[in-house]
Every structure is written in C-alpha cells, then in structure tokens.
Design a protein around this motif. Structure first.
Motif, PDB file in Angstrom:
ATOM      1  N   LYS A   1       0.825  -1.207   0.000  1.00  0.00           N
ATOM      2  CA  LYS A   1       0.000   0.000   0.000  1.00  0.00           C
ATOM      3  C   LYS A   1       0.861   1.260   0.000  1.00  0.00           C
ATOM      4  CE  LYS A   1      -4.044  -2.137   2.101  1.00  0.00           C
ATOM      5  NZ  LYS A   1      -3.713  -3.339   2.829  1.00  0.00           N
ATOM      6  N   ASP A   2       1.984   1.218   0.699  1.00  0.00           N
ATOM      7  CA  ASP A   2       2.933   2.330   0.618  1.00  0.00           C
ATOM      8  C   ASP A   2       3.430   2.472  -0.815  1.00  0.00           C
ATOM      9  OD1 ASP A   2       2.779   2.898   3.367  1.00  0.00           O
ATOM     10  OD2 ASP A   2       4.599   1.769   3.849  1.00  0.00           O
ATOM     11  N   GLY A   3       3.715   1.332  -1.441  1.00  0.00           N
ATOM     12  CA  GLY A   3       4.193   1.344  -2.828  1.00  0.00           C
ATOM     13  C   GLY A   3       3.196   1.971  -3.782  1.00  0.00           C
ATOM     14  N   TYR A   4       1.923   1.645  -3.606  1.00  0.00           N
ATOM     15  CA  TYR A   4       0.896   2.239  -4.474  1.00  0.00           C
ATOM     16  C   TYR A   4       0.894   3.761  -4.344  1.00  0.00           C
ATOM     17  CZ  TYR A   4      -3.389   3.634  -6.672  1.00  0.00           C
ATOM     18  OH  TYR A   4      -4.276   4.284  -7.489  1.00  0.00           O
TER      19      TYR A   4
ATOM     20  N   LYS B   1      16.272  -1.493  -6.372  1.00  0.00           N
ATOM     21  CA  LYS B   1      15.331  -1.993  -7.382  1.00  0.00           C
ATOM     22  C   LYS B   1      13.883  -1.709  -6.995  1.00  0.00           C
ATOM     23  CE  LYS B   1      18.168  -5.529  -9.475  1.00  0.00           C
ATOM     24  NZ  LYS B   1      18.256  -6.923  -9.899  1.00  0.00           N
ATOM     25  N   ARG B   2      13.563  -1.857  -5.735  1.00  0.00           N
ATOM     26  CA  ARG B   2      12.197  -1.581  -5.270  1.00  0.00           C
ATOM     27  C   ARG B   2      11.798  -0.144  -5.591  1.00  0.00           C
ATOM     28  NH1 ARG B   2       7.000  -2.227  -4.616  1.00  0.00           N
ATOM     29  NH2 ARG B   2       6.132  -1.489  -2.663  1.00  0.00           N
ATOM     30  N   PHE B   3      12.654   0.797  -5.257  1.00  0.00           N
ATOM     31  CA  PHE B   3      12.324   2.202  -5.463  1.00  0.00           C
ATOM     32  C   PHE B   3      12.351   2.583  -6.942  1.00  0.00           C
ATOM     33  CE2 PHE B   3      14.142   2.334  -1.027  1.00  0.00           C
ATOM     34  CZ  PHE B   3      12.895   2.263  -0.432  1.00  0.00           C
ATOM     35  N   GLU B   4      13.281   2.036  -7.689  1.00  0.00           N
ATOM     36  CA  GLU B   4      13.298   2.281  -9.137  1.00  0.00           C
ATOM     37  C   GLU B   4      12.019   1.762  -9.777  1.00  0.00           C
ATOM     38  OE1 GLU B   4      16.894   0.443 -10.521  1.00  0.00           O
ATOM     39  OE2 GLU B   4      18.149   2.131  -9.859  1.00  0.00           O
ATOM     40  N   GLY B   5      11.549   0.597  -9.336  1.00  0.00           N
ATOM     41  CA  GLY B   5      10.329   0.014  -9.868  1.00  0.00           C
ATOM     42  C   GLY B   5       9.098   0.864  -9.619  1.00  0.00           C
ATOM     43  N   LEU B   6       9.142   1.689  -8.601  1.00  0.00           N
ATOM     44  CA  LEU B   6       8.034   2.595  -8.295  1.00  0.00           C
ATOM     45  C   LEU B   6       8.153   3.931  -9.026  1.00  0.00           C
ATOM     46  CD1 LEU B   6       7.777   1.875  -4.462  1.00  0.00           C
ATOM     47  CD2 LEU B   6       6.213   1.086  -6.264  1.00  0.00           C
ATOM     48  N   GLY B   7       9.235   4.095  -9.786  1.00  0.00           N
ATOM     49  CA  GLY B   7       9.435   5.321 -10.551  1.00  0.00           C
ATOM     50  C   GLY B   7      10.169   6.413  -9.809  1.00  0.00           C
ATOM     51  N   ILE B   8      10.697   6.096  -8.640  1.00  0.00           N
ATOM     52  CA  ILE B   8      11.426   7.091  -7.857  1.00  0.00           C
ATOM     53  C   ILE B   8      12.813   7.261  -8.463  1.00  0.00           C
ATOM     54  CG2 ILE B   8      12.372   7.640  -5.569  1.00  0.00           C
ATOM     55  CD1 ILE B   8      10.037   5.902  -4.426  1.00  0.00           C
ATOM     56  N   GLN B   9      13.197   8.505  -8.716  1.00  0.00           N
ATOM     57  CA  GLN B   9      14.493   8.768  -9.345  1.00  0.00           C
ATOM     58  C   GLN B   9      15.550   9.257  -8.367  1.00  0.00           C
ATOM     59  OE1 GLN B   9      13.937  11.131 -12.862  1.00  0.00           O
ATOM     60  NE2 GLN B   9      12.641   9.587 -13.802  1.00  0.00           N
ATOM     61  N   GLU B  10      15.123   9.905  -7.308  1.00  0.00           N
ATOM     62  CA  GLU B  10      16.080  10.416  -6.318  1.00  0.00           C
ATOM     63  C   GLU B  10      16.205   9.406  -5.182  1.00  0.00           C
ATOM     64  OE1 GLU B  10      18.173  12.764  -6.487  1.00  0.00           O
ATOM     65  OE2 GLU B  10      17.417  14.069  -8.071  1.00  0.00           O
ATOM     66  N   ILE B  11      17.094   8.443  -5.365  1.00  0.00           N
ATOM     67  CA  ILE B  11      17.312   7.371  -4.396  1.00  0.00           C
ATOM     68  C   ILE B  11      18.730   7.508  -3.867  1.00  0.00           C
ATOM     69  CG2 ILE B  11      17.323   4.867  -4.032  1.00  0.00           C
ATOM     70  CD1 ILE B  11      15.617   4.744  -6.707  1.00  0.00           C
ATOM     71  N   HIS B  12      18.838   7.818  -2.589  1.00  0.00           N
ATOM     72  CA  HIS B  12      20.144   8.035  -1.974  1.00  0.00           C
ATOM     73  C   HIS B  12      20.299   7.060  -0.810  1.00  0.00           C
ATOM     74  CE1 HIS B  12      20.610  11.716  -4.344  1.00  0.00           C
ATOM     75  NE2 HIS B  12      19.300  11.816  -4.175  1.00  0.00           N
TER      76      HIS B  12
ATOM     77  N   GLU C   1      -8.200   7.369 -11.895  1.00  0.00           N
ATOM     78  CA  GLU C   1      -9.319   6.852 -12.695  1.00  0.00           C
ATOM     79  C   GLU C   1      -9.034   5.478 -13.290  1.00  0.00           C
ATOM     80  OE1 GLU C   1     -12.318   8.122 -13.127  1.00  0.00           O
ATOM     81  OE2 GLU C   1     -11.947   9.936 -11.972  1.00  0.00           O
ATOM     82  N   ALA C   2      -7.773   5.182 -13.564  1.00  0.00           N
ATOM     83  CA  ALA C   2      -7.428   3.907 -14.205  1.00  0.00           C
ATOM     84  C   ALA C   2      -6.223   3.273 -13.505  1.00  0.00           C
ATOM     85  CB  ALA C   2      -7.133   4.135 -15.684  1.00  0.00           C
ATOM     86  N   PRO C   3      -6.395   2.844 -12.260  1.00  0.00           N
ATOM     87  CA  PRO C   3      -5.259   2.254 -11.553  1.00  0.00           C
ATOM     88  C   PRO C   3      -4.871   0.892 -12.133  1.00  0.00           C
ATOM     89  CG  PRO C   3      -7.242   1.954 -10.279  1.00  0.00           C
ATOM     90  CD  PRO C   3      -7.609   2.807 -11.464  1.00  0.00           C
ATOM     91  N   SER C   4      -3.602   0.598 -12.103  1.00  0.00           N
ATOM     92  CA  SER C   4      -3.122  -0.697 -12.566  1.00  0.00           C
ATOM     93  C   SER C   4      -2.763  -1.547 -11.346  1.00  0.00           C
ATOM     94  CB  SER C   4      -1.875  -0.509 -13.438  1.00  0.00           C
ATOM     95  OG  SER C   4      -1.276  -1.765 -13.694  1.00  0.00           O
ATOM     96  N   ALA C   5      -3.142  -2.783 -11.384  1.00  0.00           N
ATOM     97  CA  ALA C   5      -2.864  -3.682 -10.258  1.00  0.00           C
ATOM     98  C   ALA C   5      -1.380  -3.968 -10.094  1.00  0.00           C
ATOM     99  CB  ALA C   5      -3.631  -4.988 -10.442  1.00  0.00           C
ATOM    100  N   VAL C   6      -0.576  -3.699 -11.103  1.00  0.00           N
ATOM    101  CA  VAL C   6       0.861  -3.992 -10.989  1.00  0.00           C
ATOM    102  C   VAL C   6       1.677  -2.800 -10.508  1.00  0.00           C
ATOM    103  CG1 VAL C   6       0.790  -5.778 -12.765  1.00  0.00           C
ATOM    104  CG2 VAL C   6       1.353  -3.443 -13.416  1.00  0.00           C
ATOM    105  N   ASP C   7       1.074  -1.625 -10.433  1.00  0.00           N
ATOM    106  CA  ASP C   7       1.823  -0.413 -10.107  1.00  0.00           C
ATOM    107  C   ASP C   7       2.574  -0.494  -8.774  1.00  0.00           C
ATOM    108  OD1 ASP C   7       1.197   0.876 -12.431  1.00  0.00           O
ATOM    109  OD2 ASP C   7      -0.495   1.952 -11.583  1.00  0.00           O
ATOM    110  N   SER C   8       1.966  -1.010  -7.741  1.00  0.00           N
ATOM    111  CA  SER C   8       2.589  -0.997  -6.423  1.00  0.00           C
ATOM    112  C   SER C   8       3.470  -2.210  -6.165  1.00  0.00           C
ATOM    113  CB  SER C   8       1.522  -0.899  -5.343  1.00  0.00           C
ATOM    114  OG  SER C   8       0.608  -1.954  -5.470  1.00  0.00           O
ATOM    115  N   GLY C   9       3.423  -3.185  -7.056  1.00  0.00           N
ATOM    116  CA  GLY C   9       4.172  -4.416  -6.827  1.00  0.00           C
ATOM    117  C   GLY C   9       5.487  -4.501  -7.547  1.00  0.00           C
ATOM    118  N   LYS C  10       5.910  -3.409  -8.171  1.00  0.00           N
ATOM    119  CA  LYS C  10       7.164  -3.438  -8.940  1.00  0.00           C
ATOM    120  C   LYS C  10       8.365  -3.468  -8.049  1.00  0.00           C
ATOM    121  CE  LYS C  10       4.986  -0.867 -12.600  1.00  0.00           C
ATOM    122  NZ  LYS C  10       4.864   0.410 -13.249  1.00  0.00           N
TER     123      LYS C  10
END
Length: 175
Positions: free
Chosen positions: A40-43, A68-79, A166-175
C-alpha cells in the motif's frame, strides 16, 4: 495550519528503515540484509510520482533490492548508504530549485533529526522515537512499514485533489 502546509508540499522525502519498513532487518547467511515493504505504501509512492511530485529516498541503509524496489516505483532520487542526510537534502533543494518549505520529510530516529529541523513539514510514524515525535508536525497513527507512508502521501494528494486514479493498474505498487 497543517492543512495549509499540505497544500504547499511538492516534495516528499522518506527514510527507509523504520519508515518504509518496520525497522527489522533479516541478516542472511550470504551477508545480505533483507527488509519487507508494504504494498500500500508502494501504491501511494508510485501514484505521487505519476502526479508529478518529487519523491526522494534518503537512507543510511543500502542494498540492491532496496534500489530496485524504489526504481520500480518510478522514484528517481534514491540516496542509499548516506551518512550526512543534511548534505543530500541541501543538494536536492539546489538541484530541483525547491524551497525547504515545500518539503515533507518522514523520519523515525535520531539520524533524521537534523534534516527534519530544516523542512517545511516534518512527520513520523507512530512508533518513532520520542525526540522525532516531539519535532514532528504530524504523527501518523500507523507504524513504520505498516502504511505510515501511504497515510501521509494520501493526505497530501487528497488536499491537493490528486489522490483518486481513474485507471489504476494492479501492478503499479508491486514493482
């Protein structure tokens, strides 16, 4: 006052251990440290990224799985593996041309204290240490790794009318 501050947030910064995880680390025989993350945090994280918020991770912890977890969520600033969180924070402000008042930070322990004193909206999970709770302008009723991150992201996005997808994807939070 709190709602007004939520309206001004453009950047959300999170510690990892004790915020995005429950703070437990499993040490494997290979020497790898394992953590669990809440879906749920990932979503909420990936939705905030999609909505154009700057999401940053600043953590003393490190590991390929975390990256990898954070990159999969689209986060670019990972320190990761950061010793001086204030230096990274100041670098982010300069790089993205944002003011400290636009920043929400969620931390849970003493290494987060100095950077939390600089941001516009310091926050923490319910199980943060007393010094962090005393500094926080919002204490989530949820603990680290158990949707404290979702809680604060949802508050920011709801106040700014950005929450519902409006159009959530079920895979978005599980990357």
């Amino acid at each position: 006052m709190f709602l007004q501050k939520l309206k001004e947030i453009t950047t959300l910064i999170f510690d990892v251990d004790g915020v995005l995880t429950n703070g437990d680390i499993i040490a494997s025989d290979s020497g790898e440290f394992l953590r669990t993350f809440n879906i749920k945090d990932g979503y909420a994280l990936q939705l905030a990224v999609k909505r154009g918020y700057l999401i940053c991770i600043i953590s003393g912890g490190k590991g390929i799985a975390m990256q990898k977890r954070f990159e999969g969520l689209g986060i670019q600033e990972i320190h990761l593996g950061v010793g001086d969180k204030v230096a990274v924070f100041n670098s982010l402000l300069a790089k993205h041309q944002i003011s400290a008042e636009q920043v929400l930070y969620m931390g849970d322990d003493i290494p987060d204290l100095k950077v939390m004193q600089l941001v516009g909206l310091p926050t923490c999970p319910a199980d943060a240490v007393p010094e962090i709770k005393a500094l926080s302008q919002y204490i989530s009723p949820y603990t680290g790794g158990k949707t404290a991150v979702r809680d604060i992201i949802e508050k920011v996005l709801r106040v700014q009318h950005q929450w519902f997808d409006e159009a959530p994807s079920a895979v978005d939070s599980g990357k």
